[in-house]
Design an enzyme around this catalytic site. Structure first.
Site, PDB file in Angstrom:
ATOM      1  N   SER A 115      -1.889  -8.917 -17.947  1.00 32.64           N
ATOM      2  CA  SER A 115      -0.608  -8.861 -17.235  1.00 32.64           C
ATOM      3  C   SER A 115      -0.734  -9.140 -15.740  1.00 32.64           C
ATOM      4  O   SER A 115       0.275  -9.415 -15.076  1.00 32.64           O
ATOM      5  CB  SER A 115       0.051  -7.496 -17.426  1.00 32.64           C
ATOM      6  OG  SER A 115      -0.697  -6.477 -16.787  1.00 32.64           O
ATOM      7  N   LYS A 186      -0.386  -2.790 -11.478  1.00 28.02           N
ATOM      8  CA  LYS A 186       0.687  -3.750 -11.182  1.00 28.02           C
ATOM      9  C   LYS A 186       0.747  -3.988  -9.679  1.00 28.02           C
ATOM     10  O   LYS A 186       0.104  -3.306  -8.886  1.00 28.02           O
ATOM     11  CB  LYS A 186       2.060  -3.222 -11.652  1.00 28.02           C
ATOM     12  CG  LYS A 186       2.160  -2.862 -13.130  1.00 28.02           C
ATOM     13  CD  LYS A 186       2.094  -4.080 -14.038  1.00 28.02           C
ATOM     14  CE  LYS A 186       2.225  -3.668 -15.499  1.00 28.02           C
ATOM     15  NZ  LYS A 186       2.017  -4.806 -16.427  1.00 28.02           N
TER      16      LYS A 186
END
Length: 304
Positions: A115, A186
């Site tokens: 991701s 993230k």
């Protein structure tokens, strides 16, 4: 005509025929023989003395040898015991220091998915700086952060409380156990007070009305966002997204959930600072210059 007479003793009597004056050695030997006879032994005095000396010498020599062997054995045993004790103490100190460093300073993590490609790749080992936001600091736009998604990305903990959870938590603190399914990595897009918007495919993200050029870290071929949204980040919260937008479940996917997909700053473990493994991926994870244009537009980042 001359005559020859045998010599006479002091008492005037003639000496025995054929006997001369006894030698000194004969006299001494005779005297010693008489002493031995009086003592009840036939062994010559000289021989007995030498034999006794030899026995005493042998006994003393054997005693000294045994004492030396025992002393050497005891010294070796004491030395081994001392070295073992020192090794145990040193190991305990190293483990204690490692625990402190991992708990409060720098903590290792493994990247579980793609991701965050190409900034971070699956299997990369990170060192997370846990002091980046200590002493009143806050995550900034563009930082790559590691956080616990419980309550934001996950509604409830995946593990039950108990001894097993405590052991796993201890293992994570010293880097021996993977971080678990509740821990995410993230990029921070918006901080408390920011307004983050997207008009969908073909459009850049905007932060407080300022377009952000993400070409330096966005996965090749990905759109900044395939869905449109318009959010205001609550104080003390973060809006986060993955760099591989088409393969990332991030704040966009939880906008309708309780908490709106915003991550509390208190859940941030630290800032991803370095990629340390594999060797070919060694790199510092720096804050990109793309967010410099958003400075002075609002949010807690402008208060530093």
């Amino acid at each position: 005509m001359s005559t020859h007479e045998p010599p006479a003793d002091r008492d005037g009597r003639p000496a025995p025929i054929g006997a001369g004056s006894p030698t000194r050695s004969a006299v001494v030997s005779a005297a010693r023989s008489e002493e031995d006879a009086a003592a009840g032994t036939d062994t010559p005095a000289g021989a007995e003395s030498e034999s006794d000396s030899d026995v005493e010498g042998d006994v003393e020599g054997d005693t000294d040898t045994d004492t030396d062997v025992e002393a050497e054995t005891g010294a070796e045993g004491a030395g081994r015991s001392s070295r073992s004790r020192d090794l145990l103490v040193l190991t305990a100190i190293c483990l204690f220091v490692l625990l402190l460093v991992n708990a409060f300073v720098a903590r290792p993590f493994s990247v579980p998915s793609g991701s965050m490609e190409n900034t971070l790749r699956p299997g990369d080992r990170l060192v997370v700086n846990q002091l980046s936001y200590a002493f009143g600091g806050h995550p900034q736009r563009g930082d790559v952060v590691v956080f616990d998604g419980t309550g934001s990305f996950l509604r409830k903990p995946l593990e039950r409380d108990g001894l097993w959870k405590s052991l796993r938590s201890f293992g994570r603190d010293i880097g021996l156990v993977p971080a678990g399914d509740s821990v995410y990595v993230k990029r921070v897009i918006g901080v408390g007070g920011d307004r983050v918007t997207s008009a969908g495919p073909g459009h850049s993200l905007t932060v407080n009305g300022v377009p952000v050029d993400e070409s330096g870290y966005l996965y090749p071929g990905d759109e900044p966002s395939a869905v449109a949204f318009d959010v205001v980040v609550p104080p003390g919260k973060l809006f986060v997204m993955g760099d591989h937008r088409s393969a990332s479940r991030d704040s966009r996917d939880h906008l309708g959930d309780p908490g709106g997909g915003f991550v509390p700053e208190s859940r941030v473990i630290g800032r991803a600072a370095w990629v340390v493994y594999p060797v070919g991926h060694w790199a510092a994870v720096d804050r990109p210059a793309a967010f410099a244009a958003t400075g002075g537009t609002g949010g807690h980042g402008d208060q530093r």
